[in-house]
Design an enzyme around this catalytic site. Structure first.
Site, PDB file in Angstrom:
ATOM      1  N   ILE A  95       0.848  -1.201   0.000  1.00 44.95           N
ATOM      2  CA  ILE A  95       0.000   0.000   0.000  1.00 44.95           C
ATOM      3  C   ILE A  95       0.885   1.253   0.000  1.00 44.95           C
ATOM      4  CG2 ILE A  95      -1.922   1.184   1.179  1.00 44.95           C
ATOM      5  CD1 ILE A  95      -2.318  -1.477   2.788  1.00 44.95           C
ATOM      6  N   GLY A 112       1.446   5.462   0.607  1.00 45.93           N
ATOM      7  CA  GLY A 112       0.916   6.603   1.378  1.00 45.93           C
ATOM      8  C   GLY A 112       0.277   6.213   2.701  1.00 45.93           C
ATOM      9  N   CYS A 113       1.003   5.417   3.528  1.00 49.89           N
ATOM     10  CA  CYS A 113       0.406   4.858   4.755  1.00 49.89           C
ATOM     11  C   CYS A 113       0.670   5.651   6.028  1.00 49.89           C
ATOM     12  CB  CYS A 113       0.879   3.419   4.967  1.00 49.89           C
ATOM     13  SG  CYS A 113       0.273   2.292   3.714  1.00 49.89           S
ATOM     14  N   TYR A 162      -7.339  18.821  -9.574  1.00 52.03           N
ATOM     15  CA  TYR A 162      -7.407  17.569  -8.805  1.00 52.03           C
ATOM     16  C   TYR A 162      -8.346  16.589  -9.508  1.00 52.03           C
ATOM     17  CZ  TYR A 162      -8.673  14.331  -5.044  1.00 52.03           C
ATOM     18  OH  TYR A 162      -8.915  13.196  -4.298  1.00 52.03           O
TER      19      TYR A 162
HETATM   20  P1  NAD Z   1      -3.854  12.008   3.469  1.00 50.01           P
HETATM   21  O1  NAD Z   1      -3.251  13.293   3.095  1.00 50.01           O
HETATM   22  O2  NAD Z   1      -4.056  11.687   4.919  1.00 50.01           O
HETATM   23  O3  NAD Z   1      -3.094  10.778   2.801  1.00 50.01           O
HETATM   24  C1  NAD Z   1      -2.366  10.855   1.607  1.00 50.01           C
HETATM   25  C2  NAD Z   1      -1.064  10.147   1.823  1.00 50.01           C
HETATM   26  O4  NAD Z   1      -0.307  10.120   0.605  1.00 50.01           O
HETATM   27  C3  NAD Z   1      -0.208  10.872   2.870  1.00 50.01           C
HETATM   28  O5  NAD Z   1       0.215   9.934   3.831  1.00 50.01           O
HETATM   29  C4  NAD Z   1       0.935  11.441   2.062  1.00 50.01           C
HETATM   30  O6  NAD Z   1       2.139  11.529   2.796  1.00 50.01           O
HETATM   31  C5  NAD Z   1       1.027  10.420   0.938  1.00 50.01           C
HETATM   32  N1  NAD Z   1       1.792  10.904  -0.209  1.00 50.01           N
HETATM   33  C6  NAD Z   1       1.705  12.105  -0.864  1.00 50.01           C
HETATM   34  N2  NAD Z   1       2.620  12.179  -1.839  1.00 50.01           N
HETATM   35  C7  NAD Z   1       3.301  11.003  -1.834  1.00 50.01           C
HETATM   36  C8  NAD Z   1       4.376  10.464  -2.595  1.00 50.01           C
HETATM   37  N3  NAD Z   1       4.944  11.166  -3.574  1.00 50.01           N
HETATM   38  N4  NAD Z   1       4.808   9.207  -2.307  1.00 50.01           N
HETATM   39  C9  NAD Z   1       4.250   8.494  -1.333  1.00 50.01           C
HETATM   40  N5  NAD Z   1       3.249   8.948  -0.544  1.00 50.01           N
HETATM   41  C10 NAD Z   1       2.784  10.186  -0.797  1.00 50.01           C
HETATM   42  O7  NAD Z   1      -5.281  11.981   2.728  1.00 50.01           O
HETATM   43  P2  NAD Z   1      -6.299  10.770   2.422  1.00 50.01           P
HETATM   44  O8  NAD Z   1      -7.645  11.393   2.418  1.00 50.01           O
HETATM   45  O9  NAD Z   1      -6.049   9.594   3.281  1.00 50.01           O
HETATM   46  O10 NAD Z   1      -5.923  10.447   0.905  1.00 50.01           O
HETATM   47  C11 NAD Z   1      -5.660   9.152   0.408  1.00 50.01           C
HETATM   48  C12 NAD Z   1      -6.230   9.002  -0.987  1.00 50.01           C
HETATM   49  O11 NAD Z   1      -7.651   9.109  -0.927  1.00 50.01           O
HETATM   50  C13 NAD Z   1      -5.758  10.076  -1.976  1.00 50.01           C
HETATM   51  O12 NAD Z   1      -5.428   9.459  -3.206  1.00 50.01           O
HETATM   52  C14 NAD Z   1      -6.982  10.976  -2.129  1.00 50.01           C
HETATM   53  O13 NAD Z   1      -7.006  11.575  -3.405  1.00 50.01           O
HETATM   54  C15 NAD Z   1      -8.107   9.975  -1.944  1.00 50.01           C
HETATM   55  N6  NAD Z   1      -9.396  10.549  -1.552  1.00 50.01           N
HETATM   56  C16 NAD Z   1      -9.534  11.317  -0.437  1.00 50.01           C
HETATM   57  C17 NAD Z   1     -10.782  11.842  -0.116  1.00 50.01           C
HETATM   58  C18 NAD Z   1     -10.991  12.723   1.089  1.00 50.01           C
HETATM   59  O14 NAD Z   1     -12.029  13.390   1.167  1.00 50.01           O
HETATM   60  N7  NAD Z   1     -10.094  12.746   2.053  1.00 50.01           N
HETATM   61  C19 NAD Z   1     -11.889  11.565  -0.920  1.00 50.01           C
HETATM   62  C20 NAD Z   1     -11.723  10.750  -2.049  1.00 50.01           C
HETATM   63  C21 NAD Z   1     -10.469  10.247  -2.352  1.00 50.01           C
END
Ligand code: NAD
Length: 313
Positions: free
Chosen positions: A7, A9-10, A153
Site C-alpha cells: 500500500i 501513502g500509509c 485535482y
Molecule cells: P492524506 O493526506 O491523509 O493521505 C495521503 C497520503 O499520501 C499521505 O500519507 C501522504 O504523505 C502520501 N503521499 C503524498 N505524496 C506522496 C508520494 N509522492 N509518495 C508516497 N506517498 C505520498 O489523505 P487521504 O484522504 O487519506 O488520501 C488518500 C487518498 O484518498 C488520496 O489518493 C486521495 O485523493 C483519496 N481521496 C480522499 C478523499 C478525502 O475526502 N479525504 C476523498 C476521495 C479520495
C-alpha cells in the site's frame, strides 16, 4: 498462505487505516507492506497497528514520484511477489485556477497520475507472469464528476480512471483484476491540509468576484458537505477490504451512499446538463441553505442508487 499487499501513502488517513485493517484481519490472510515517503512519520501507523507490527505489517520507504525509490522498494520485496497493490498516495489542490501555477498543477499529476502509473508499470509485469494479482486505486467521486474549484485535482483523478479502465481490459486476459475505489468526502488530514493551504493563499491573478465565490460561497458549502456526508477512513478501509475479498471484484466502487445521488445526476442525463445545472444551483442559489439541501438529498437516496455503492458493513 498469506496474500502480500503493498500500500502507498500509509503515514496517515485512508492508507494508514487500510494497512491496519488488513494487517489485523482475524483470519490473518494478509501480509501488509505499508509504505510511506518518510519513515520518520511511522509513529501513528505503528501505534494503530499495535501487536501486529513486525508480524503481519512491515514498513518500507517509497516515494511514488521517484523511479529509483519505486524500483528499490519493489526489488526489496521477496521475489518481487505482490498479490495486491493498493495505490492510495495522493494530494489535493483547491482554488481559483488563475491563482494556481502550472508547476503546482504538474505536481498534482506527478503524484496522483504518474505516481500510480509508475507503480503499476513496476508491479504489473510480475503479476502478468504469475497470471494473478489485483490492482486497487484510490480514486474519488471526483474521478467521475467535475467539482467546481477542484478543477486540476478532478482532472488528475479522471486521468487515472481512463488509464485504469484501459489497462483493465488487457490485464483481465492475464487474470489480473483492477478496481477503483471512489469515496466521497472522508475526514482525514487531506481535508485539513487543503483548508490550511487555502487559508495561506493570497489568490494572485484572480479577480475579486472569483475570490469571493471561492471563499464565501464554495468553501462554506464544501465544509457543510463534509459535515453532512463525511465518512471515516475506517469506512473506506472496510469497503476496500470487501472489494479485495470479493470473488469477482467490480471495476468501479463508490463507498458513500449519501453522495451517490449526486454522482447519479451525471448518469441520469448524459448531456451533462443536469449535473452542471444542479451544481450551479446548489452553489449559487441554495448555498446558504446547503445543510437543508443536503438533508433533502439524503432522503432522495433511493434503494436502486444504494445498490451501486459498497457499504462498509
Ligand atoms: P492524506 O493526506 O491523509 O493521505 C495521503 C497520503 O499520501 C499521505 O500519507 C501522504 O504523505 C502520501 N503521499 C503524498 N505524496 C506522496 C508520494 N509522492 N509518495 C508516497 N506517498 C505520498 O489523505 P487521504 O484522504 O487519506 O488520501 C488518500 C487518498 O484518498 C488520496 O489518493 C486521495 O485523493 C483519496 N481521496 C480522499 C478523499 C478525502 O475526502 N479525504 C476523498 C476521495 C479520495
Amino acid at each position: 498462505g498469506h496474500k502480500v499487499v503493498l500500500i502507498t501513502g500509509c503515514s496517515s488517513g485512508i492508507g494508514l487505516r487500510i494497512a491496519v485493517t488488513l494487517a489485523r484481519d482475524e483470519k490473518k490472510r494478509y501480509h501488509v507492506i505499508a509504505t510511506m515517503r518518510d519513515l520518520k512519520k511511522k509513529d501513528k501507523l505503528v501505534e494503530a497497528a499495535g501487536d501486529v507490527f513486525g508480524k503481519t505489517l512491515t514498513l518500507l520507504p517509497l516515494d511514488v514520484c521517484s523511479d529509483e525509490s519505486v524500483q528499490t522498494c519493489i526489488n526489496s520485496v521477496k521475489d518481487r511477489h505482490i498479490d495486491i497493490l493498493i495505490n492510495n498516495a495522493g494530494v489535493g489542490l483547491l482554488g481559483p485556477l488563475e491563482s494556481i501555477s502550472i508547476e503546482d498543477m504538474k505536481r498534482v499529476f506527478e503524484t496522483n497520475f504518474f505516481g500510480v502509473v509508475r507503480m503499476i508499470k513496476e508491479v504489473m509485469p510480475d503479476m502478468k507472469k504469475r497470471r494473478s494479482g489485483h490492482i486497487v486505486v484510490m480514486s474519488s467521486v471526483m474521478g467521475l464528476q467535475g467539482v467546481v474549484f477542484n478543477d486540476v485535482y478532478t482532472a488528475s483523478k479522471f486521468a487515472m480512471e481512463g488509464f485504469c479502465e484501459s489497462m483493465a481490459v488487457q490485464l483481465m486476459k492475464f487474470n489480473v483484476r483492477v478496481s477503483m475505489i471512489e469515496p466521497g468526502p472522508v475526514h482525514t488530514e487531506f481535508e485539513t491540509k487543503m483548508m490550511d493551504d487555502v487559508a495561506k493563499m493570497e489568490y494572485p491573478g484572480a479577480d475579486a468576484d472569483t475570490v469571493r465565490y471561492f471563499k464565501d460561497v464554495y468553501l462554506p458549502s464544501s465544509i457543510d458537505i463534509f459535515e453532512a456526508m463525511g465518512q471515516t477512513p475506517e469506512d473506506v478501509a472496510k469497503c476496500t477490504k470487501k472489494v479485495i475479498e470479493s470473488s469477482s471484484p467490480r471495476f468501479r466502487n463508490l463507498t458513500n451512499s449519501l453522495y451517490t445521488p449526486i454522482v447519479a445526476l451525471k448518469y441520469a442525463d448524459e448531456t451533462g446538463g443536469l449535473s452542471v445545472n444542479t451544481f450551479y444551483n446548489l452553489l449559487f442559489n441554495f448555498g446558504p441553505l446547503m445543510h437543508i439541501t443536503m438533508s433533502i438529498l439524503k432522503c432522495l437516496t433511493c434503494s436502486c442508487l444504494r445498490r451501486r455503492t459498497i457499504s462498509p458493513n
